[in-house]
Scaffold this motif. Structure first.
Motif, PDB file in Angstrom:
ATOM      1  N   PHE A 233      -7.233  -3.523  -2.233  1.00 61.99           N
ATOM      2  CA  PHE A 233      -8.161  -3.045  -3.247  1.00 61.99           C
ATOM      3  C   PHE A 233      -8.677  -1.653  -2.879  1.00 61.99           C
TER       4      PHE A 233
ATOM      5  N   MET B 176      -6.189   4.367  -7.535  1.00 61.96           N
ATOM      6  CA  MET B 176      -5.734   4.305  -8.930  1.00 61.96           C
ATOM      7  C   MET B 176      -6.900   4.609  -9.866  1.00 61.96           C
ATOM      8  N   TYR B 177      -8.055   4.059  -9.528  1.00 60.05           N
ATOM      9  CA  TYR B 177      -9.255   4.370 -10.290  1.00 60.05           C
ATOM     10  C   TYR B 177      -9.552   5.862 -10.165  1.00 60.05           C
TER      11      TYR B 177
ATOM     12  N   THR C  36      -6.253   9.578  -3.129  1.00 61.73           N
ATOM     13  CA  THR C  36      -6.289   8.933  -1.815  1.00 61.73           C
ATOM     14  C   THR C  36      -7.051   9.796  -0.824  1.00 61.73           C
TER      15      THR C  36
ATOM     16  N   ALA D 144      -5.353   0.920  -2.273  1.00 68.21           N
ATOM     17  CA  ALA D 144      -4.368   1.112  -3.335  1.00 68.21           C
ATOM     18  C   ALA D 144      -5.035   1.160  -4.710  1.00 68.21           C
ATOM     19  N   TYR D 145      -6.015   0.258  -4.956  1.00 64.97           N
ATOM     20  CA  TYR D 145      -6.598   0.223  -6.293  1.00 64.97           C
ATOM     21  C   TYR D 145      -7.700   1.264  -6.487  1.00 64.97           C
TER      22      TYR D 145
ATOM     23  N   THR E  36       1.208  -2.627  -6.723  1.00 65.45           N
ATOM     24  CA  THR E  36       0.971  -1.421  -5.919  1.00 65.45           C
ATOM     25  C   THR E  36       2.273  -0.812  -5.393  1.00 65.45           C
TER      26      THR E  36
ATOM     27  N   GLY F 111       0.735   4.062  -7.875  1.00 67.97           N
ATOM     28  CA  GLY F 111      -0.311   4.372  -6.906  1.00 67.97           C
ATOM     29  C   GLY F 111      -1.148   5.516  -7.421  1.00 67.97           C
ATOM     30  N   GLY F 112      -2.282   5.729  -6.774  1.00 60.03           N
ATOM     31  CA  GLY F 112      -3.185   6.769  -7.237  1.00 60.03           C
ATOM     32  C   GLY F 112      -2.691   8.174  -6.952  1.00 60.03           C
TER      33      GLY F 112
ATOM     34  N   TYR G 126      -0.811  -8.812  -8.165  1.00 61.63           N
ATOM     35  CA  TYR G 126      -1.768  -7.820  -7.669  1.00 61.63           C
ATOM     36  C   TYR G 126      -1.146  -6.982  -6.549  1.00 61.63           C
TER      37      TYR G 126
END
Lengths: 298, 325
Positions: free
Chosen positions: B46, B53-54, A127, B49-50, A117, A121-122, A113
Motif C-alpha cells: 500500500f 499511484m495516488y 515515488t 506501490a499504491y 502493482t 505503478g506511480g 491487489y
C-alpha cells in the motif's frame, strides 16, 4: 547417433563457431578489464594491453583497497545486500505462505491487489516525493524497506510452497503445530532451492543497484560501491578524471607516477563485480530452476 | 490462474447460512495468525506501490515545492502538463527515440535468446554446452554501471580493444571515439543489451525445448528431415506458447525503451538527441530540473500507453489461444 548429413554438418560447424565467438565476446571485456587492473598503469597507457598483463602489479588494488571511501562503499554494499536480502526474503516468504492458505479470508482480493502493482505503478516522481515525505532520504533504510516485498518473488514462493506435499502440513497440524510453526519448522526448511534462488536474485539486485543511492542519498558515507563507481566512470567521460577522484587517491597519484586513473577504475570495477562473479557459477543449477518456477507460473 | 485442486481441505466452511455475515468477522479474527502473515505485505505494498499511484495526481496539479507532498494544497490544472509535453520541442525527439530504441530492442533483443537456445540445443558435448551457458550468463549478473564501464573501456580511443582490432585489420587509421558519436549510439546500446541478456534469456527457452517430445525428432529422422527442417517444423511450433507469452510481456514494455542502460551509456550530453527516451526525460526534468508535476504527467502518459499496449497484445494473443490472463 547416425552420421550427420552434409547440410547438418555445415550447420554444426556454424553453430560451434558462433557459440565460441559469443562466449569469447561475453568473457573478453571482463577479462581485459581484469588484465588492465593487474597491469602497471603507466605501461597500460602505452596501449596494446589485451589478453595478458605486460607489467604485472598489485599496486592498483593496493590503492583501491586502502582508499577509505571505497572501502566504506564496499561496507555499505555488503550491509545493504545482507540485510536487504535477508529481510526481503523473510517478509516475502511469510506473505507467500499466508497466501497459500485456502481458508484465508480475502485471499482472492489480496491477490488482485498484489498483481495489479505488477502492471501499473506511480512512476519515478511520485515515488521520489513519497520517499522524501516519509523521511527516508539519506537513511540506510531507503535501501531496505521499499524493497521488502517483491510481488514477483511472492508468486514464485507461493507456487513452490503449493508444490510441497500437503500431508506434511496436515500431520504437523494434527500434532498441534501452529501455522507459524509449520512455516518455520517444516515449509521453510524444505524450501532450500527456491530460497537460494530468490536470495541470489535479490542479493544481486541489491549489490548492483546504484540508482536508489544516486537519487535518495547525498551523504557520502552512505554511498554503495556501485554509485561511487558510476561517479568515477562518469567523471572519466565528462571531465578530466583526476580532478574528481577523491583526494586520497589523487595524492597518491601525484606521489607515484606509475598509476593512472584507468587502471584504478578497472581495479575498482573488479572489486565491485568479483563477489558476484565468484558466486553465481556455483548456484547456477538453483537459479535455472528458479527461473523455471517463475515462468511456469505465467 | 490455475490452482492446485488436489490438496485436501480439512476446514470446509459449512456453517449455516443465517449467521454468515457475522461469521466473516468472527472467522477473520479467529484466523488472526494467517492474516498476520499477509498484512505486513499488504501495508508495505500500500505504502510503496499504491501511495505513488495516488501521487500521480501531482501530474494534474501545479506542485509547489515549499508545501511539500500535501496534495490538496496544490492547484488543480487539469491536463496542462500533458499538453505542455505534447507541445514541447523535445516531444518529437523523445517519442522518436523511445519508439526506435524499443522497436530495435524488440526486433533484435527478443529473438536473440531464442536463437541461442535453439543453437545450444544442437550441441551434444555436454561439457561444451555447460561452459558456454555459464559464460554467457556472466554479463547478466553485472550491474549496468560495470557494463557501461566495460563498453567504455572496449571502445575507448586510448587502448580500447575494439579500436586496436579495427586498426590491426586496417578498417580505420585513427582510433574512433565511438562513445561520443550519435550515429553509433543505437548500435552500441542494442549490442550492449543483447550482450548482457542473451545467455540468461535463453534459460526459459532451453527448458521449453527440453520438453519437446523426442519421438517426434526420431520420426523426422526416419523421414529424412534435415536438422534445420526439424527445428523449423518441430521445435519452434512446440515452444510457440512460451514465445508468445514472452512476446506479450515484451510488447507491454515497448515504451520502456530502457533507463539505466541509456542513462549510463549516454552520459555524454552530445548523445542526447539520440538517447533521450521518456524515462530518462522524466528523470532529467523531474529530478534535475525539479519540474515534478510536469515529469509526473509525462510518466503517467507512458504508463497509460503501456497498459493499453499490454491489453492489446493480450487480446491478440487470446485470439491465438495463448493469453496472460
Amino acid at each position: 547417433m547416425t552420421r550427420l548429413a552434409f547440410g547438418d554438418r555445415i550447420m554444426h560447424i556454424i553453430i560451434y563457431t558462433f557459440l565460441i565467438l559469443l562466449s569469447f565476446s561475453a568473457l573478453y571485456p571482463f577479462w581485459n578489464a581484469l588484465v588492465i587492473s593487474f597491469n602497471l598503469g603507466l605501461d597500460t597507457s602505452k596501449g596494446g594491453v589485451t589478453f595478458w598483463p605486460r607489467v604485472f602489479t598489485l599496486e592498483n588494488y593496493e590503492i583501491v583497497l586502502n582508499d577509505k571511501r571505497l572501502v566504506n562503499g564496499m561496507v555499505i554494499s555488503v550491509a545493504r545486500t545482507v540485510v536487504g536480502s535477508a529481510a526481503a526474503i523473510l517478509m516475502t516468504a511469510i506473505l507467500a505462505y499466508g497466501m497459500t492458505k485456502r481458508e484465508l479470508i480475502g485471499r482472492n482480493v489480496y491477490m488482485v491487489y498484489f498483481i495489479f502493482t505488477m502492471y501499473f505503478g506511480g512512476g519515478l516522481i511520485p515515488t521520489f516525493l513519497l520517499i522524501r515525505s516519509l523521511g527516508l532520504m539519506n537513511t540506510f533504510w531507503v535501501f531496505i524497506i521499499p524493497a521488502l516485498i517483491s510481488v514477483w518473488n511472492m508468486i514464485i514462493f507461493r507456487t513452490f510452497f503449493r508444490g510441497l506435499p500437503a500431508g506434511l502440513e496436515e500431520s504437523a497440524k494434527v500434532d498441534g503445530c501452529s501455522n507459524w510453526g509449520i512455516l518455520f519448522r517444516i515449509v521453510l526448511p524444505l524450501s532450500g532451492p527456491v530460497i537460494a534462488t530468490l536470495a541470489l536474485f535479490t542479493a544481486v539486485s541489491h549489490w548492483n543497484d546504484w540508482f536508489i543511492a544516486s537519487i535518495y542519498i547525498n551523504n557520502e558515507k552512505l554511498l554503495p560501491i556501485q554509485t561511487m563507481l558510476r561517479q568515477i566512470l562518469n567523471a572519466n567521460i565528462v571531465t578530466d578524471m583526476s580532478n574528481n577522484l577523491d583526494t586520497a587517491s589523487q595524492a597518491r597519484i601525484e606521489s607515484a607516477r606509475t598509476i593512472t586513473t584507468k587502471s584504478l577504475t578497472m581495479a575498482t570495477m573488479m572489486v565491485a563485480t568479483l563477489p558476484i562473479v565468484l558466486v553465481y557459477p556455483f548456484v547456477q543449477k538453483y537459479f535455472v530452476k528458479g527461473v523455471l518456477i517463475g515462468s511456469l507460473k505465467e | 490462474m490455475p490452482q492446485a485442486t488436489t490438496k485436501p481441505q480439512i476446514h470446509a466452511p459449512t456453517q449455516p447460512e443465517p449467521s454468515r455475515k457475522k461469521n466473516v468477522v468472527v472467522r477473520f479474527l479467529k484466523q488472526w495468525d494467517i492474516q498476520l502473515m499477509v498484512w505486513p505485505g499488504i501495508i508495505l505494498i500500500f505504502v510503496f506501490a499504491y501511495l505513488p499511484m495516488y501521487g500521480v495526481l501531482t501530474g494534474f496539479m501545479d506542485y509547489k515545492i515549499n508545501t511539500g507532498a500535501r496534495i490538496f494544497e496544490n492547484n488543480w490544472v487539469g491536463f496542462k502538463h500533458f499538453s505542455m509535453f505534447f507541445n514541447a520541442p523535445e516531444f518529437y525527439t523523445v517519442m522518436r527515440n523511445t519508439i526506435v530504441i524499443s522497436l530495435l530492442k524488440f526486433l533484435i533483443g527478443f529473438p536473440a535468446p531464442i536463437i541461442l537456445a535453439l543453437m545450444l540445443n544442437e550441441i551434444r558435448h555436454m561439457m561444451f554446452k555447460r561452459v558456454v551457458q555459464t559464460i554467457t550468463y556472466l554479463p547478466h549478473f553485472m550491474s549496468w554501471v560495470i557494463v557501461a564501464g566495460l563498453v567504455g573501456s572496449m571502445l575507448s580511443t586510448e587502448n580500447g580493444s575494439i579500436n586496436i582490432l579495427l586498426q590491426k585489420i586496417n578498417l580505420i587509421d585513427d582510433p574512433v571515439n565511438f562513445m561520443s558519436m550519435p550515429e553509433y549510439f543505437w548500435s552500441i546500446l542494442i549490442s550492449a543489451n543483447v550482450w548482457k541478456e542473451i545467455g540468461f534469456g535463453s534459460i526459459v527457452y532451453l527448458a521449453a525445448i527440453a520438453g519437446v517430445d523426442q519421438s517426434m525428432y526420431e520420426a523426422a529422422d526416419i523421414d529424412g528431415a534435415s536438422k534445420f527442417k526439424q527445428i523449423y517444423l518441430i521445435t519452434i511450433p512446440t515452444i510457440m506458447p512460451v514465445i508468445v507469452i514472452f512476446m506479450i510481456l515484451a510488447i507491454g514494455n515497448l515504451l520502456s525503451a530502457g533507463f539505466e542502460d541509456i542513462l549510463l551509456l549516454a552520459e555524454n550530453p552530445v548523445l542526447r538527441p539520440v538517447s533521450d527516451v521518456i524515462d530518462t526525460y522524466v528523470y532529467r526534468v523531474g529530478l534535475s530540473n525539479f519540474r515534478y508535476s510536469y515529469a509526473t504527467a509525462v510518466g503517467l502518459f507512458k504508463a497509460v500507453i503501456s497498459i493499453g499496449l499490454l491489453t492489446m497484445a493480450n487480446y491478440l494473443a487470446r485470439k491465438s489461444g495463448n493469453s496472460l490472463w
